[in-house]
Design a protein around this motif. Structure first.
Motif, mmCIF file in Angstrom:
data_model
loop_
_atom_site.group_PDB
_atom_site.id
_atom_site.type_symbol
_atom_site.label_atom_id
_atom_site.label_comp_id
_atom_site.label_asym_id
_atom_site.label_seq_id
_atom_site.Cartn_x
_atom_site.Cartn_y
_atom_site.Cartn_z
ATOM 1 N N LEU A 31 69.181 124.199 34.598
ATOM 2 C CA LEU A 31 68.041 124.254 33.672
ATOM 3 C C LEU A 31 66.729 124.125 34.455
ATOM 4 O O LEU A 31 65.759 124.836 34.201
ATOM 5 N N LEU A 64 73.716 121.663 27.452
ATOM 6 C CA LEU A 64 72.917 122.842 27.766
ATOM 7 C C LEU A 64 72.390 123.500 26.494
ATOM 8 O O LEU A 64 71.216 123.864 26.400
ATOM 9 N N LEU A 76 70.688 130.326 30.407
ATOM 10 C CA LEU A 76 71.544 129.596 31.331
ATOM 11 C C LEU A 76 72.917 130.192 31.497
ATOM 12 O O LEU A 76 73.299 131.123 30.830
ATOM 13 N N PRO A 109 63.264 127.235 34.256
ATOM 14 C CA PRO A 109 63.118 126.814 32.853
ATOM 15 C C PRO A 109 62.756 127.966 31.937
ATOM 16 O O PRO A 109 62.875 127.870 30.727
ATOM 17 N N LYS A 115 68.433 123.849 26.244
ATOM 18 C CA LYS A 115 67.970 125.123 26.788
ATOM 19 C C LYS A 115 66.697 125.569 26.069
ATOM 20 O O LYS A 115 66.418 125.116 24.959
#
Ligand SMILES: Cc1ncc(COP(=O)(O)O)c(C=O)c1O
Length: 374
Positions: free
Chosen positions: A171, A192, A179, A175, A196
Motif C-alpha cells: 500500500l 487491504l 493493490l 498509494p 486501499k
C-alpha cells in the motif's frame, strides 16, 4: 494460513478510455513476437522428440495427468455439437455449478478461456498511466507485462521474511495504485480491502487454491467487496490446453472489464472445455485424491531436500522454490542434461528455482538428479 500463489492487480480508471499511441502497438508487437518465438520454437532436441516426451517436465506448473474421466466423457459428448455456439444449457450449468460450490451469487461468476485473459484484462481495465499496479516480487509476470503495455507504473514489493505478501509495504509503495496479493493470509487481504484507495480493486489469483487447504477468497465476492477472484482449470484439473478459467467479482466490476468486447471472449468458449470443467468441478472425491497425491509427492521431495540440507520454501501448491546457492540458470542446465526440466528463477532471487511438483515417479527422478548434481 498461507494462500497459494495469487497475483493482484489494480488501479482506478478515470472512466475515459486510454489513448493508444504508436508506442502501445509497437510494444504489443514486441510482446506477440516474443510469444511466437517462445511457443513456435522447438526446444533443444525438440518438444516433440522422444526426449521431451520422457523428460520430467517440472517447469510449467502443469498437472502430471490430464482431466478427470467424467470430464473427458462430458467433453467427448459435446464434440459433435461444436457446430453450435451454445447448443444447450452448458453455460448456465457451468455458472450454477460454480455459484453453488463457491457460495457466490450467480451473477458474480464468469467463465474464461483460462485465467490469463481476465488477469490481463483487469490490468487493462483498472490500470492506466495514472493508476499503477502493485504486486509481490517474485510474482507471476503476466500482469507486469500487461501493465508495461498499458504504461502503468509497476511497483514490485518483496515478500515478507516468511514469504507472505507485505500488504502494508504494498500500500505504501504506490498509494495512488490499486493493490496485489500472492501467498497472503485472508486477514491481510481483508486489511487491504479496508485500507486501499477508493476506486481501486484487489485481485486475488487463486490459480493453485485447489491444491491447498486454505479458505478461498470467494466469500469476499459474496460480500460485494472490490475484489476480483480468479481461478483456473489449468492446474489441478489438468486442463491447461483446454483453456478454462473463472472470475468471480461484483457485477459492476465485471461489467467494466467487458467494455471492449461485449462479453465475446467470455461468452464463446470451446464447448468440450466448458462441459469438461462443469463435470470436473462436481468431483470432490477425485479432487481430494489428486490433491493428496500431489501433497505426498511434495512431502517426499521436501524430506529429500532436507536430508541434502538444501534450503527450500515450503509451499501450499504444486510448486516450490529451492535455493541452490549458486546461479539458478547453471543448475537448470545441469538438470536438463539429466532429462529433467525445472522451472525459472526471478531477478530478485537469482539463485532460486521454481520446481513444479509432478507425479511420485517424476519427483523420484528429480531427487535422483539432485543427488547426482548437487
Ligand atoms: C499464478 C498464475 N495465475 C494465472 C496463470 C494463468 O494460467 P491459465 O491462463 O492457464 O489459467 C498461471 C499460469 O501458470 C499462474 O501461475
Amino acid at each position: 494460513m498461507r494462500r497459494p500463489v495469487s497475483a493482484t492487480a489494480s488501479g482506478r480508471r478515470s472512466g475515459r478510455l486510454p489513448t493508444l499511441v504508436d508506442a502501445h502497438f509497437n510494444r504489443a508487437l514486441q510482446i506477440n513476437h516474443g510469444a511466437i518465438g517462445r511457443y513456435g520454437r522447438r526446444r533443444s532436441g525438440g518438444w516433440h522428440s522422444d526426449r521431451w516426451h520422457r523428460i520430467g517436465r517440472l517447469n510449467g506448473n502443469e498437472c502430471w495427468v490430464g482431466p478427470f474421466d467424467p470430464g473427458v466423457q462430458a467433453a467427448a459428448s459435446k464434440l459433435t455439437l461444436c457446430n453450435f455456439y451454445r447448443p444447450n444449457d452448458e453455460y448456465p450449468e457451468f455458472l450454477s455449478a460454480v455459484a453453488e460450490i463457491e457460495r457466490v451469487p450467480l451473477e458474480t461468476v464468469l467463465p474464461w478461456p483460462g485465467s490469463s485473459d481476465p488477469l490481463s484484462r483487469a490490468v487493462v481495465t483498472f490500470c492506466s498511466p495514472t493508476r499503477g499496479i502493485v504486486t509481490a516480487n517474485p510474482g507471476f509476470e503476466l500482469p507486469w507485462w500487461t501493465a508495461d503495455w498499458v504504461g502503468a507504473k509497476i511497483s514490485k514489493v518483496p515478500l515478507t521474511s516468511d514469504y507472505r505478501h507485505d500488504v502494508k509495504a504494498m500500500l505504501a509503495a504506490d498509494p495512488n495504485a490499486g493493490l496485489t496479493g500472492t501467498n497472503t493470509p485472508l486477514e491481510d487481504i481483508e486489511w487491504l480491502l479496508s485500507n486501499k484507495p477508493a476506486g481501486s480493486i484487489v485481485l486475488v489469483d487463486e490459480a493453485y487454491i485447489h491444491f491447498s487447504n486454505a479458505k478461498p477468497a470467494s466469500y469476499l465476492v459474496a460480500q460485494g467487496k472490490d475484489v476480483l477472484v480468479l481461478r483456473t482449470f489449468s492446474k489441478l484439473f489438468g486442463m491447461a490446453s483446454m483453456r478454462m478459467g473463472i472470475s468471480m467479482a461484483p457485477k459492476a466490476l465485471h461489467d467494466k472489464m467487458m467494455r471492449y468486447d461485449g462479453r465475446q471472449q467470455s461468452g464463446t468458449l470451446p464447448l468440450p472445455s466448458l462441459a469438461c470443467a462443469t463435470a470436473s468441478l462436481k468431483q470432490p472425491a477425485l479432487i481430494a485424491q489428486r490433491k493428496a497425491e500431489m501433497i505426498a509427492a511434495r512431502n517426499a521431495t521436501f524430506d529429500h531436500l532436507q536430508n541434502k540440507r538444501l534450503s527450500y520454501i515450503p509451499s501450499d501448491a504444486n510448486m516450490f522454490m529451492v535455493d541452490w546457492k549458486r546461479p539458478a540458470k547453471d543448475v537448470v542446465a545441469l538438470f536438463e542434461q539429466n532429462d529433467v526440466a525445472i522451472g525459472r528463477s526471478w531477478d530478485i532471487w537469482p539463485t532460486i528455482s521454481r520446481i513444479t511438483v509432478g507425479s511420485a515417479a517424476n519427483m523420484e527422478k528429480f531427487c535422483s538428479v539432485v543427488d547426482k548434481i548437487i
